[in-house]
Design a protein around this motif. Sequence first.
Motif, PDB file in Angstrom:
ATOM      1  N   VAL A  74       3.839   6.684 -17.755  1.00 47.96           N
ATOM      2  CA  VAL A  74       3.784   6.720 -16.162  1.00 47.96           C
ATOM      3  C   VAL A  74       2.720   5.869 -15.627  1.00 47.96           C
ATOM      4  CG1 VAL A  74       3.463   8.457 -14.161  1.00 47.96           C
ATOM      5  CG2 VAL A  74       4.685   8.960 -16.265  1.00 47.96           C
ATOM      6  N   THR A  75       2.992   4.695 -15.196  1.00 47.16           N
ATOM      7  CA  THR A  75       1.966   3.587 -14.789  1.00 47.16           C
ATOM      8  C   THR A  75       2.313   3.165 -13.569  1.00 47.16           C
ATOM      9  OG1 THR A  75       2.841   1.928 -16.132  1.00 47.16           O
ATOM     10  CG2 THR A  75       0.945   3.408 -17.061  1.00 47.16           C
ATOM     11  N   TYR A  76       1.390   2.322 -12.780  1.00 46.62           N
ATOM     12  CA  TYR A  76       2.132   1.620 -11.628  1.00 46.62           C
ATOM     13  C   TYR A  76       2.957   0.501 -11.817  1.00 46.62           C
ATOM     14  CZ  TYR A  76       1.444  -1.476  -7.733  1.00 46.62           C
ATOM     15  OH  TYR A  76       1.788  -2.400  -6.555  1.00 46.62           O
ATOM     16  N   ALA A  77       4.204   0.424 -11.100  1.00 53.64           N
ATOM     17  CA  ALA A  77       5.130  -0.542 -11.449  1.00 53.64           C
ATOM     18  C   ALA A  77       4.971  -1.724 -10.336  1.00 53.64           C
ATOM     19  CB  ALA A  77       6.290  -0.097 -11.139  1.00 53.64           C
ATOM     20  N   LYS A  78       4.882  -2.861 -10.946  1.00 51.88           N
ATOM     21  CA  LYS A  78       4.790  -4.076  -9.839  1.00 51.88           C
ATOM     22  C   LYS A  78       5.879  -4.126  -8.860  1.00 51.88           C
ATOM     23  CE  LYS A  78       3.405  -8.839  -9.911  1.00 51.88           C
ATOM     24  NZ  LYS A  78       3.204 -10.161 -10.574  1.00 51.88           N
ATOM     25  N   PRO A  79       5.545  -4.037  -7.763  1.00 51.97           N
ATOM     26  CA  PRO A  79       6.808  -4.256  -6.746  1.00 51.97           C
ATOM     27  C   PRO A  79       7.220  -5.799  -6.682  1.00 51.97           C
ATOM     28  CG  PRO A  79       4.568  -4.319  -5.454  1.00 51.97           C
ATOM     29  CD  PRO A  79       4.457  -3.968  -6.906  1.00 51.97           C
ATOM     30  N   LEU A  83       0.819  -1.307   0.088  1.00 52.45           N
ATOM     31  CA  LEU A  83       0.183   0.033  -0.259  1.00 52.45           C
ATOM     32  C   LEU A  83       0.775   1.315  -0.026  1.00 52.45           C
ATOM     33  CD1 LEU A  83      -2.692  -0.978   2.548  1.00 52.45           C
ATOM     34  CD2 LEU A  83      -2.728  -1.647   0.211  1.00 52.45           C
ATOM     35  N   THR A  84       1.827   1.390   0.763  1.00 53.47           N
ATOM     36  CA  THR A  84       2.861   2.318   0.752  1.00 53.47           C
ATOM     37  C   THR A  84       3.488   2.639  -0.495  1.00 53.47           C
ATOM     38  OG1 THR A  84       3.376   2.141   3.174  1.00 53.47           O
ATOM     39  CG2 THR A  84       4.902   3.585   1.971  1.00 53.47           C
ATOM     40  N   GLU A  85       3.863   1.623  -1.058  1.00 53.46           N
ATOM     41  CA  GLU A  85       4.460   1.638  -2.311  1.00 53.46           C
ATOM     42  C   GLU A  85       3.050   2.530  -3.581  1.00 53.46           C
ATOM     43  OE1 GLU A  85       7.407   1.854  -5.256  1.00 53.46           O
ATOM     44  OE2 GLU A  85       7.567   1.525  -3.318  1.00 53.46           O
ATOM     45  N   LYS A  86       2.216   1.765  -3.454  1.00 55.56           N
ATOM     46  CA  LYS A  86       1.461   2.220  -4.485  1.00 55.56           C
ATOM     47  C   LYS A  86       0.955   3.687  -4.171  1.00 55.56           C
ATOM     48  CE  LYS A  86      -1.653  -1.142  -3.772  1.00 55.56           C
ATOM     49  NZ  LYS A  86      -3.046  -1.998  -3.944  1.00 55.56           N
ATOM     50  N   GLN A 122       3.909   5.732  -5.493  1.00 60.91           N
ATOM     51  CA  GLN A 122       3.724   5.992  -6.916  1.00 60.91           C
ATOM     52  C   GLN A 122       2.418   6.719  -7.427  1.00 60.91           C
ATOM     53  OE1 GLN A 122       4.511   2.513  -9.374  1.00 60.91           O
ATOM     54  NE2 GLN A 122       5.768   1.463  -7.797  1.00 60.91           N
ATOM     55  N   SER A 123       1.211   6.738  -6.659  1.00 66.22           N
ATOM     56  CA  SER A 123       0.359   7.504  -7.113  1.00 66.22           C
ATOM     57  C   SER A 123       0.465   9.083  -6.976  1.00 66.22           C
ATOM     58  CB  SER A 123      -1.028   6.959  -6.153  1.00 66.22           C
ATOM     59  OG  SER A 123      -2.110   7.900  -6.595  1.00 66.22           O
ATOM     60  N   MET A 124       1.156   9.300  -5.727  1.00 65.22           N
ATOM     61  CA  MET A 124       1.351  10.661  -5.572  1.00 65.22           C
ATOM     62  C   MET A 124       2.374  11.029  -6.546  1.00 65.22           C
ATOM     63  SD  MET A 124       1.650  10.726  -1.412  1.00 65.22           S
ATOM     64  CE  MET A 124       2.075  12.497  -1.360  1.00 65.22           C
ATOM     65  N   GLU A 125       3.346  10.507  -6.947  1.00 65.42           N
ATOM     66  CA  GLU A 125       4.491  10.866  -8.274  1.00 65.42           C
ATOM     67  C   GLU A 125       3.696  11.096  -9.332  1.00 65.42           C
ATOM     68  OE1 GLU A 125       7.247   7.796  -7.835  1.00 65.42           O
ATOM     69  OE2 GLU A 125       8.566   8.595  -6.040  1.00 65.42           O
ATOM     70  N   GLN A 126       2.616  10.373  -9.530  1.00 61.38           N
ATOM     71  CA  GLN A 126       2.079  10.411 -10.805  1.00 61.38           C
ATOM     72  C   GLN A 126       1.364  11.762 -11.065  1.00 61.38           C
ATOM     73  OE1 GLN A 126      -0.154   7.208 -12.199  1.00 61.38           O
ATOM     74  NE2 GLN A 126       1.291   5.687 -11.719  1.00 61.38           N
ATOM     75  N   MET A 127       0.576  12.071  -9.830  1.00 57.19           N
ATOM     76  CA  MET A 127      -0.209  13.165  -9.605  1.00 57.19           C
ATOM     77  C   MET A 127       0.784  14.317  -9.672  1.00 57.19           C
ATOM     78  SD  MET A 127      -2.912  12.380  -6.622  1.00 57.19           S
ATOM     79  CE  MET A 127      -3.733  14.030  -6.780  1.00 57.19           C
ATOM     80  N   SER A 128       1.672  14.467  -9.362  1.00 52.70           N
ATOM     81  CA  SER A 128       2.803  15.357  -9.164  1.00 52.70           C
ATOM     82  C   SER A 128       3.309  15.555 -10.437  1.00 52.70           C
ATOM     83  CB  SER A 128       4.013  15.160  -8.147  1.00 52.70           C
ATOM     84  OG  SER A 128       5.071  16.296  -8.221  1.00 52.70           O
TER      85      SER A 128
END
Length: 309
Positions: free
Chosen positions: A273-278, A231-234, A237-243
């Motif tokens: 810019v998409t979610y990267a699988k951890p 969850l922390t990683e997601k 990454q979500s905040m980085e995409q928004m930024s």
Amino acid sequence: MATTQQPRRRQGIGTRVWLVVSEAADLRRDEVTKSHIMRRTGLPARDLRVLDPVLTYPSTILGRERAIVINLEHIKAIVTATEVLMVNSNNPLVVDFVDDLLHRISGGVFQQAKETNDPYRGVVESIQREDSGATLVEPLGSGPKSLPFEFKALEACLESACKCLESETSTLEQEAYPALDELSSHISTLNLERVRQIKSRLVAISGRVQKVRDELEHLLDDDNDMAEMYLTEKLKQSMEQMSFREEPEKDDAGLDEETDDDSSKSGRNSDAVTYAKPNVEELEMLLEAYFAQVDGISQKLSTVSRPNI
């Protein structure tokens, strides 16, 4: 003269009190509605039913987009990247769990208040901030790595559930062998009834242990399910995409200087810019440790059952 009965007030209908532990080791109670919890955690109603204390559900660990739903023994919790929400309870096992959770998060020492009726009231006396939370052992030379908040909470849940099952198993062991010895030396209605009751408890505990074992095994067999629990990683990454998307565009002069190739390349980078699988190795190590512990409890119960209890 007849009096008109006033309608009953419906204030508070549909609300429930939740214990909330934040990533800052703050403990509070929130009285909120089911719909509020759904918006707050992104969970559907069917997932919240798993936590209903009135209903009986098998052991469950569900990884969702913004939360992890945990139903293990006495633990009924929702874990997000920033907080843990639990159905309010005065169960001593839950009180001990909250104490352990706060300790893991803060690295502090918490003491329960004995003089108050609220078992949670005195759990915020002394906090020593230090990086002594849960850790995972990594390859030599890399040093230990602190777990993200959601995995510290998950580990506390697993630890509490395993302690409960281990304690009940040890108690059963201590009672089973003397009861069998007594029955073998003297067959009586009383001794037979005693062994029958122990066998009934053995079957019940074995079933609970097997459900926890099956749930951990299911998670370990599915990398996608484990990836959902980062969850922390997601969130990061979500905040980085928004930024990234909110960055101001270049001025007109800068745009004029770009070639068509550069413009198309920039567009492709934006779309990429998409979610990267951890890498799930971190969580896999954690789950494997508790799977081994639960498997050990299961083996103990099997040994107890061999003398034909």
